[in-house]
Scaffold this motif. Structure first.
Motif, PDB file in Angstrom:
ATOM      1  N   THR B  79      47.124  53.203  40.805  1.00  0.00           N
ATOM      2  CA  THR B  79      46.345  52.847  41.986  1.00  0.00           C
ATOM      3  C   THR B  79      45.500  51.620  41.720  1.00  0.00           C
ATOM      4  O   THR B  79      45.472  50.679  42.509  1.00  0.00           O
ATOM      5  CB  THR B  79      45.424  54.016  42.392  1.00  0.00           C
ATOM      6  N   VAL B  80      44.811  51.639  40.575  1.00  0.00           N
ATOM      7  CA  VAL B  80      43.879  50.568  40.244  1.00  0.00           C
ATOM      8  C   VAL B  80      44.199  50.010  38.864  1.00  0.00           C
ATOM      9  O   VAL B  80      44.334  50.765  37.906  1.00  0.00           O
ATOM     10  CB  VAL B  80      42.421  51.088  40.248  1.00  0.00           C
ATOM     11  N   GLY B  81      44.335  48.712  38.767  1.00  0.00           N
ATOM     12  CA  GLY B  81      44.471  48.069  37.464  1.00  0.00           C
ATOM     13  C   GLY B  81      43.182  47.318  37.187  1.00  0.00           C
ATOM     14  O   GLY B  81      42.713  46.571  38.027  1.00  0.00           O
ATOM     15  N   ALA B  82      42.609  47.558  36.020  1.00  0.00           N
ATOM     16  CA  ALA B  82      41.331  46.930  35.746  1.00  0.00           C
ATOM     17  C   ALA B  82      41.321  46.322  34.353  1.00  0.00           C
ATOM     18  O   ALA B  82      41.966  46.822  33.439  1.00  0.00           O
ATOM     19  CB  ALA B  82      40.201  47.947  35.863  1.00  0.00           C
ATOM     20  N   SER B  83      40.597  45.246  34.229  1.00  0.00           N
ATOM     21  CA  SER B  83      40.398  44.656  32.917  1.00  0.00           C
ATOM     22  C   SER B  83      38.936  44.243  32.828  1.00  0.00           C
ATOM     23  O   SER B  83      38.424  43.526  33.676  1.00  0.00           O
ATOM     24  CB  SER B  83      41.341  43.465  32.756  1.00  0.00           C
ATOM     25  N   LEU B  84      38.262  44.788  31.802  1.00  0.00           N
ATOM     26  CA  LEU B  84      36.835  44.514  31.626  1.00  0.00           C
ATOM     27  C   LEU B  84      36.624  43.925  30.250  1.00  0.00           C
ATOM     28  O   LEU B  84      37.026  44.520  29.263  1.00  0.00           O
ATOM     29  CB  LEU B  84      36.032  45.809  31.726  1.00  0.00           C
ATOM     30  N   GLU B  85      36.021  42.769  30.137  1.00  0.00           N
ATOM     31  CA  GLU B  85      35.746  42.121  28.859  1.00  0.00           C
ATOM     32  C   GLU B  85      37.059  41.934  28.079  1.00  0.00           C
ATOM     33  O   GLU B  85      38.045  42.592  28.324  1.00  0.00           O
ATOM     34  CB  GLU B  85      34.777  42.929  27.998  1.00  0.00           C
ATOM     35  N   PRO B 151      49.659  48.344  39.892  1.00  0.00           N
ATOM     36  CA  PRO B 151      48.687  48.943  40.810  1.00  0.00           C
ATOM     37  C   PRO B 151      48.554  48.184  42.127  1.00  0.00           C
ATOM     38  O   PRO B 151      48.942  47.015  42.223  1.00  0.00           O
ATOM     39  CB  PRO B 151      47.379  48.838  40.022  1.00  0.00           C
ATOM     40  N   SER B 152      48.022  48.865  43.133  1.00  0.00           N
ATOM     41  CA  SER B 152      47.835  48.231  44.433  1.00  0.00           C
ATOM     42  C   SER B 152      46.449  47.615  44.560  1.00  0.00           C
ATOM     43  O   SER B 152      46.162  46.916  45.516  1.00  0.00           O
ATOM     44  CB  SER B 152      48.072  49.240  45.556  1.00  0.00           C
ATOM     45  N   VAL B 153      45.585  47.893  43.582  1.00  0.00           N
ATOM     46  CA  VAL B 153      44.253  47.285  43.569  1.00  0.00           C
ATOM     47  C   VAL B 153      44.024  46.688  42.182  1.00  0.00           C
ATOM     48  O   VAL B 153      44.325  47.325  41.175  1.00  0.00           O
ATOM     49  CB  VAL B 153      43.149  48.333  43.850  1.00  0.00           C
ATOM     50  N   LEU B 154      43.546  45.454  42.133  1.00  0.00           N
ATOM     51  CA  LEU B 154      43.236  44.824  40.847  1.00  0.00           C
ATOM     52  C   LEU B 154      41.742  44.531  40.777  1.00  0.00           C
ATOM     53  O   LEU B 154      41.183  43.936  41.699  1.00  0.00           O
ATOM     54  CB  LEU B 154      43.979  43.495  40.702  1.00  0.00           C
ATOM     55  N   VAL B 155      41.111  44.961  39.691  1.00  0.00           N
ATOM     56  CA  VAL B 155      39.697  44.689  39.476  1.00  0.00           C
ATOM     57  C   VAL B 155      39.570  44.001  38.121  1.00  0.00           C
ATOM     58  O   VAL B 155      39.834  44.604  37.090  1.00  0.00           O
ATOM     59  CB  VAL B 155      38.866  45.991  39.482  1.00  0.00           C
ATOM     60  N   LEU B 156      39.225  42.721  38.126  1.00  0.00           N
ATOM     61  CA  LEU B 156      39.208  41.964  36.879  1.00  0.00           C
ATOM     62  C   LEU B 156      37.842  41.331  36.642  1.00  0.00           C
ATOM     63  O   LEU B 156      37.319  40.631  37.514  1.00  0.00           O
ATOM     64  CB  LEU B 156      40.287  40.868  36.922  1.00  0.00           C
ATOM     65  N   ASP B 157      37.286  41.607  35.458  1.00  0.00           N
ATOM     66  CA  ASP B 157      35.983  41.053  35.119  1.00  0.00           C
ATOM     67  C   ASP B 157      36.179  39.768  34.318  1.00  0.00           C
ATOM     68  O   ASP B 157      36.731  39.803  33.223  1.00  0.00           O
ATOM     69  CB  ASP B 157      35.191  42.091  34.310  1.00  0.00           C
ATOM     70  N   GLU B 158      35.751  38.661  34.870  1.00  0.00           N
ATOM     71  CA  GLU B 158      35.841  37.351  34.205  1.00  0.00           C
ATOM     72  C   GLU B 158      37.251  37.078  33.659  1.00  0.00           C
ATOM     73  O   GLU B 158      37.411  36.753  32.476  1.00  0.00           O
ATOM     74  CB  GLU B 158      34.831  37.280  33.048  1.00  0.00           C
ATOM     75  N   PRO B 159      38.285  37.180  34.488  1.00  0.00           N
ATOM     76  CA  PRO B 159      39.645  37.032  33.956  1.00  0.00           C
ATOM     77  C   PRO B 159      39.986  35.616  33.526  1.00  0.00           C
ATOM     78  O   PRO B 159      40.924  35.409  32.762  1.00  0.00           O
ATOM     79  CB  PRO B 159      40.527  37.462  35.135  1.00  0.00           C
ATOM     80  N   ILE B 160      39.235  34.641  34.003  1.00  0.00           N
ATOM     81  CA  ILE B 160      39.598  33.247  33.752  1.00  0.00           C
ATOM     82  C   ILE B 160      38.907  32.722  32.499  1.00  0.00           C
ATOM     83  O   ILE B 160      39.392  31.809  31.839  1.00  0.00           O
ATOM     84  CB  ILE B 160      39.278  32.397  35.001  1.00  0.00           C
ATOM     85  N   ASN B 161      37.796  33.371  32.145  1.00  0.00           N
ATOM     86  CA  ASN B 161      37.037  32.996  30.954  1.00  0.00           C
ATOM     87  C   ASN B 161      37.953  32.951  29.721  1.00  0.00           C
ATOM     88  O   ASN B 161      38.609  33.927  29.410  1.00  0.00           O
ATOM     89  CB  ASN B 161      35.947  34.065  30.753  1.00  0.00           C
TER      90      ASN B 161
END
Lengths: 267, 300
Positions: B79-85, B151-161
């Motif tokens: 459902t949700v794909g996330a990447s943090l730090e 996933p159908s939702v992507l939540v990415l923290d600072e993905p470009i950094n």
């Protein structure tokens, strides 16, 4: 179903880094050296006149029990490191993203480590019995490998090692700092507990408490150890009581760790 | 085709002792577009995202995916794909095993790790230990983790950094493509310029509070009133403009005139017979508006 998925994941975690086999190699070498070395010394002493410390029948279980009496620190370390490395490398984040139910993760980890501890038990016994039996045989002492008592001892030793891994998991949850956990494991198992057990054995009333120390409970469970030999071994728990003491220590530490560190915010 | 669900923050507050890291945050992130979640470092972006993902418990309020909190999602990784730090890895584990660990936990097919590595361009490096990865490769691996369950939702923290220019171009196309497929895409950044070519909508927070919400273009305040002008005889030019009643400041490369438009200043100079070497209306631009919204700290 979830717990099965979590267990698979935790087993992959354990087997996909070098830690488990590095610990296993050191443990096997250490146990084999101790068991083989002591077997040589005691067999040699036994053959000299006037100094029969132990009968030939007592010797094999004592030698074989090096698997647990010196090997037990390795499953504890494996269990503690399995938990603390999640904190250290911040891998709790992806872990809890994949399995938001944190209790399921901890149950999966505990199950994986109990299995790994049992496997460490098998390896440690291969080392102690392999080296021990070879040396005993060389001195013409019956290694008792066919005896039912020996195989009951093997089963109890594997159970002990599995429970020690569970205690490691509990300790890791209780003390998430990896350095602190390692220091506690080494200081307690290598220094503090032997001292406490020796001290406790001096008077009757302290011996009654001392038999509940984890190492003493482990020796009671296994049924034989170099420590029980040196401290007289008069006051010991029943083997199943020893198992319950170890299981209780693991359960209490894990439960407290679950509520203090495991359920905390992950940031 | 996975259809995204909206991300909904409703009066989310997180207090650490007496300090509110996030206070009364409410907004919705719609599917089908890329939304930028912006604010200076320490504004509460990461804490907000961690609350959304069930890693941090809000003091009050709820953050949900179409009404369902992360912890109650039936199949979170699909459902949700996330990447943090960038650093949530065991350095001694290979990238493929890193992903396999979580694919197994989520009950995903055993082909998922390799598929995700291919998607982020790490297909050839799957067997390498993550400890030897560069920052850019770690960012890609973080993204591979997010894409693991398609996933159908992507939540990415600072993905470009930490990505190189080529990587930035690549992730921009990837995110735009995912949004075009109808997924919900939320990316955080502390630099507007980093994401302004990627996002459709922006949510800006500062000191844990929502300060702006809307389309990217709503930030573009181009009715600037500053004119930059220059001439060989800069002294005289400044004098002429000042005597016409304008406020003038000296710049290294000319004169800055407040509250003026370029045509009027050009006419003044022509009437005084001063040949100009430069004349332009200064544009405030997105970055300027962003910095105004988030306050002085934004300049750090």
């Amino acid at each position: 179903m979830n717990i099965v998925a979590s267990l698979r994941s935790e087993i992959t975690k354990l087997t996909s880094t070098r830690l488990w086999w590095v610990l296993a190699v050191i443990m096997v070498g250490y146990v084999a050296l101790c068991a083989g070395g002591l077997a040589a010394i005691l067999s040699g002493v036994g053959t000299q006149a006037g100094a029969p410390v132990l009968s030939d029948a007592q010797l094999p279980p004592l030698i074989y029990s090096f698997a647990t009496s010196v090997g037990y620190v390795f499953p504890v370390l494996l269990g503690a490191l399995a938990v603390t490395s999640e904190f250290r490398f911040q891998s709790l984040t992806p872990t809890f993203l994949a399995t938001p139910r944190r209790g399921t993760v901890l149950a999966g980890k505990m199950t994986a480590l109990v299995l790994a501890g049992a496997m460490f038990g098998v390896l440690a016994l291969v080392a102690s019995m392999g080296a021990g039996a070879a040396v005993l045989g060389a001195f013409g002492i019956d290694p008792q490998l066919g005896s039912p008592d020996t195989w009951a001892f093997v089963g109890r030793s594997i159970l002990a090692m599995a429970l020690w891994a569970a205690i490691g998991v509990g300790l890791g949850a209780l003390v998430p700092s990896q350095i602190a956990a390692i220091v506690i494991v080494l200081a307690f198992t290598q220094f503090l507990e032997p001292l406490l057990r020796f001290g406790a054995s001096i008077t009757d009333w302290s011996a009654a408490i001392g038999k509940f120390l984890p190492g003493a409970a482990s020796d009671a469970l296994v049924g034989s150890s170099i420590f029980t030999l040196t401290s007289g071994g008069g006051t010991q728990l029943e083997w199943w009581q020893g198992a319950l003491v170890l299981a209780a220590i693991a359960a209490v530490a894990t439960a407290i760790g679950y509520f203090t560190s495991w359920r905390r915010d992950v940031s | 085709m996975p259809t995204g669900v909206p991300i909904e923050f409703a009066h989310v507050t997180k207090s650490f002792g007496a300090v509110d890291a996030v206070s009364d945050l409410s907004f919705t992130v719609e599917p089908g577009q890329v939304t930028g979640f912006l604010g200076p470092n320490g504004a509460g972006k990461t804490t907000s995202l961690r609350m959304l993902l069930g890693l941090v418990t809000p003091t009050s309020g709820t953050a949900t995916f179409g009404g369902t909190t992360y912890g109650r999602l039936g199949s979170p990784l699909t459902t949700v794909g996330a990447s943090l730090e960038a650093a949530s890895f065991h350095p001694g584990r290979s990238a493929r095993n890193h992903l396999a660990v979580y694919a197994q936990a989520a009950g995903l097919p055993s082909t998922a790790p390799d598929a995700a590595l291919e998607k982020v361009g790490l297909g050839a490096y799957g067997a390498r230990r993550v400890g030897g990865y560069s920052l850019g490769m770690r960012q890609r691996l973080g993204l591979a983790f997010a894409l693991l369950g398609d996933p159908s939702v992507l939540v990415l923290d600072e993905p470009i950094n930490g990505l190189d220019p080529e990587g930035i171009k690549w992730i921009r196309l990837l995110l735009r493509g995912m949004a075009a497929e109808g997924r919900t895409v939320l990316i955080s950044s502390h630099l507007l310029s980093e994401v302004q070519q990627t996002v459709d909508d922006v949510i800006i927070i500062s000191h844990g509070k929502l300060v702006h919400r809307g389309e990217l273009s709503s930030l573009d305040v181009s009715d600037s009133k500053q004119v930059q002008v220059n001439a060989d005889d800069r002294e005289r030019l400044a004098e002429v403009i000042r005597s016409a009643g304008f406020e003038v400041a000296n710049l290294r490369s000319g004169v800055l005139v407040e509250n003026a438009d370029a045509a009027a200043i050009g006419r003044l100079a022509f009437d005084a017979g001063i040949p100009l070497t430069a004349l332009s209306q200064k544009r405030t631009g997105l970055e300027e508006s962003f910095l105004t919204l988030v306050g002085e700290e934004g300049a750090l």
